[in-house]
Design a protein around this motif. Structure first.
Motif, PDB file in Angstrom:
ATOM      1  N   ALA A  17      50.801  89.726  65.817  1.00 31.97           N
ATOM      2  CA  ALA A  17      50.192  88.944  64.740  1.00 31.97           C
ATOM      3  C   ALA A  17      50.467  87.456  64.900  1.00 31.97           C
ATOM      4  O   ALA A  17      49.558  86.614  64.767  1.00 31.97           O
ATOM      5  N   VAL A  18      51.713  87.099  65.202  1.00 32.03           N
ATOM      6  CA  VAL A  18      52.068  85.681  65.372  1.00 32.03           C
ATOM      7  C   VAL A  18      51.349  85.090  66.574  1.00 32.03           C
ATOM      8  O   VAL A  18      50.847  83.958  66.522  1.00 32.03           O
TER       9      VAL A  18
ATOM     10  N   GLN B 166      47.648  84.475  65.715  1.00 33.97           N
ATOM     11  CA  GLN B 166      47.477  83.319  64.846  1.00 33.97           C
ATOM     12  C   GLN B 166      47.758  82.019  65.585  1.00 33.97           C
ATOM     13  O   GLN B 166      47.045  81.015  65.424  1.00 33.97           O
TER      14      GLN B 166
ATOM     15  N   SER C 149      44.912  81.414  68.165  1.00 28.67           N
ATOM     16  CA  SER C 149      43.619  81.148  67.547  1.00 28.67           C
ATOM     17  C   SER C 149      43.609  79.832  66.766  1.00 28.67           C
ATOM     18  O   SER C 149      42.557  79.223  66.630  1.00 28.67           O
ATOM     19  N   ARG C 150      44.749  79.417  66.256  1.00 25.70           N
ATOM     20  CA  ARG C 150      44.794  78.184  65.453  1.00 25.70           C
ATOM     21  C   ARG C 150      45.345  77.002  66.252  1.00 25.70           C
ATOM     22  O   ARG C 150      44.665  75.979  66.421  1.00 25.70           O
TER      23      ARG C 150
END
Length: 434
Positions: free
Chosen positions: A32-33, A36, A39-40
C-alpha cells in the motif's frame, strides 16, 4: 457470507499461522505504501522534471527554426543543456517504452501536452530520451539524458522497504517463536500424557500460558492419584477375597465329587471375576514402554492363546517395523479380544497392518457379533450383552472390551467395533499411532 473455504488454504501448524499473522500485515502495508508513494511522489516529481525539460526542448526548437541567424546561440544552448540535435531527411519511427517503465507514461503525456511539434517519443532504456519532432522547416531528432526527466535510483526506496520489512519480520518471528515455545511444550506434555507417558514439564511463558500449564499439571496429578487409588482399592479388595476363596477351595476339596462339582464351578467363576477386576485396575501409566517388532509381538501373543486351547490363528500381516508400546497392557488387550472372540464364536483370526503412521491389530470371529446400536454400550465397564449373543464358554464379566479400549486410549489410539465381512461375526480393531 461464509468464509469456510479459507480453511482449505490456511496453514495447520501454530508456527505457520503465527508467521502468516506477522508477515501478511507487513507485506500489505509495504504494498500500500509503495503504491501510494510511486503513484503520488514519483509521478509528481517526474511530471515537474518533464515539464522543465519540455521548456528546454521548446527553446532548442525555436533556435533550430532560426538556426541560420542564430547558429552560434544554438550551439551554446545545445552545449550548455547537453542536448544532441539532428536534422534527418524524414521521420521513420514509433513510440517505444519498456513494459516496466511506469514513469515513461508520465513523461510521454507531459511532453505531448507541452510540445505540439512532437511526433514520437522513444524510451528504449533508462538512459536516453529520443524525441522526433516535425518543425516548420524540417524534421528534428533531439536526444538528452533520461535523468533530466525522472527521479534517478527510485528503486532504492523499494529495496530499502523490502530489506527492513524482512528484517522486522525476522525480529517479530523470533519474538513470536519465543512466546509460542511454552505453548508447544504444553501441547507436547498433554499429548504424551494422553498416550500414557509422563514427560517433565514446567509452566513458562506469558501469564495465560502459565495458568494453562498449572491447570494441566493439577489435572495430571489428580488423574494419577485417581488411578493409584483405584488400583490400591481393587487390589486390596481382591487380596481380601482371595483368603476366603482359598479356605472355600480347601473345604470343597473335602467333599464328595458329586457334591463339589457345582461349588467348584462357582469358586472358579469368582476367581475369574477377581482376576478380571485386577486387570481392569492396572493402568498403562505404570507399565514401561519399549520398542518392539510389532508383527513378531502379535504373533507371539496369538501363539500363546492357541497353546492355551483357544481356536485362533494369524490371518495376515501387512508391513513391518517397530512400535513403542507397553507390552504388558497391549498383550492383555489382545488376549481379551481373542478371549471374547472365541467365547462368543467358534473361531478367531488376527490380522496386523503396519504403516508409517499407525499400527492396526484386527481380531475377527464367526460369532453373532454386536448390533451397531449396542457397540458404544459394549465398551463400557461391566457391560454384559448376553441376551444378544450366544455364549459357548460361560458368561463374561463385562470388562474385556473395556480393558482393550482403555489400553488403546492410553496409547493415544482407539478401539473400533464393526461387522466382520469375511467371517460374519464381530471385527475389533485396535489402532495405535506410531
Amino acid at each position: 457470507m461464509s468464509f469456510r473455504w479459507l480453511k482449505l488454504y490456511m496453514p495447520r501448524g501454530l508456527y505457520a499461522r503465527a508467521a502468516l499473522i506477522i508477515v501478511l500485515p507487513i507485506v500489505l502495508l509495504q504494498v500500500a505504501v509503495s503504491f501510494q508513494l510511486i503513484s503520488r511522489h514519483f509521478e509528481g516529481v517526474t511530471e515537474q522534471m518533464s515539464f522543465a525539460a519540455a521548456r528546454e526542448v521548446q527553446l532548442v526548437i525555436e533556435l533550430a527554426e532560426a538556426r541560420h541567424e542564430k547558429a552560434d546561440e544554438l550551439e551554446r544552448v545545445l552545449e550548455g543543456l547537453d542536448i544532441d540535435l539532428r536534422f534527418p531527411n524524414r521521420i521513420d519511427a514509433k513510440d517505444t517504452r519498456l513494459w516496466y517503465d511506469f514513469s515513461g507514461i508520465v513523461i510521454m503525456r507531459t511532453l505531448r501536452e507541452e510540445l505540439p511539434e512532437l511526433q514520437y517519443v522513444q524510451l528504449r532504456d533508462d538512459r536516453i530520451v529520443r524525441l522526433f519532432l516535425q518543425g516548420s522547416n524540417a524534421p528534428m531528432v533531439i536526444e538528452f539524458d533520461r535523468r533530466r526527466m525522472s527521479a534517478s535510483n527510485s528503486h532504492q526506496l523499494i529495496v530499502t522497504m523490502v530489506f527492513f520489512g524482512f528484517l522486522l519480520t525476522l525480529v517479530a518471528y523470533a519474538y513470536m517463536r519465543n512466546q509460542l515455545r511454552p505453548i508447544k511444550k504444553l501441547a507436547t506434555a498433554a499429548e504424551a500424557f494422553g498416550r500414557g507417558r509422563v514427560v517433565p514439564y514446567s509452566p513458562r511463558g506469558a501469564l495465560e500460558v502459565r495458568a494453562a500449564g498449572n491447570a494441566f499439571l493439577n489435572m495430571r496429578n489428580r488423574i494419577e492419584r485417581f488411578f493409584e487409588q483405584r488400583t490400591l482399592m481393587l487390589s486390596g479388595v481382591s487380596h481380601d477375597l482371595r483368603t476366603p476363596l482359598t479356605r472355600m477351595k480347601l473345604s470343597i476339596s473335602m467333599l464328595d465329587a458329586d457334591e463339589r462339582e457345582e461349588l467348584d464351578r462357582d469358586v472358579e467363576e469368582m476367581q475369574r471375576m477377581i482376576d478380571a477386576f485386577l486387570d481392569f485396575a492396572r493402568t498403562d501409566f505404570e507399565d514401561e514402554r519399549s520398542e518392539l517388532d510389532a508383527a513378531k509381538f502379535v504373533t507371539e501373543v496369538v501363539d500363546g492363546c492357541a497353546r492355551a486351547g483357544q481356536d485362533v490363528k494369524v490371518h495376515k500381516i501387512e508391513g513391518d517395523g517397530n512400535v513403542t508400546i507397553s507390552p504388558v497392557s497391549v498383550r492383555r488387550a489382545i488376549e481379551n479380544l481373542i478371549g471374547n472372540a472365541v467365547r462368543y464364536g467358534n473361531h478367531a483370526e488376527v490380522s496386523v497392518r503396519i504403516t508409517e503412521k499407525s499400527l492396526r491389530i484386527r481380531v475377527e470371529d464367526d460369532g453373532p457379533g454386536i448390533p451397531a446400536d449396542q457397540r458404544e454400550e459394549a465398551v463400557k465397564p461391566f457391560a454384559r450383552l448376553e441376551p444378544a449373543r450366544n455364549q459357548n464358554k460361560g458368561p463374561g464379566v463385562g470388562l474385556g472390551l473395556s480393558i482393550a479400549a482403555d489400553v488403546a486410549r492410553a496409547h493415544g489410539g482407539v478401539l473400533r467395533l464393526r461387522d466382520s465381512e469375511r467371517l460374519g461375526g464381530l471385527r475389533a480393531d485396535l489402532v495405535f499411532g506410531r
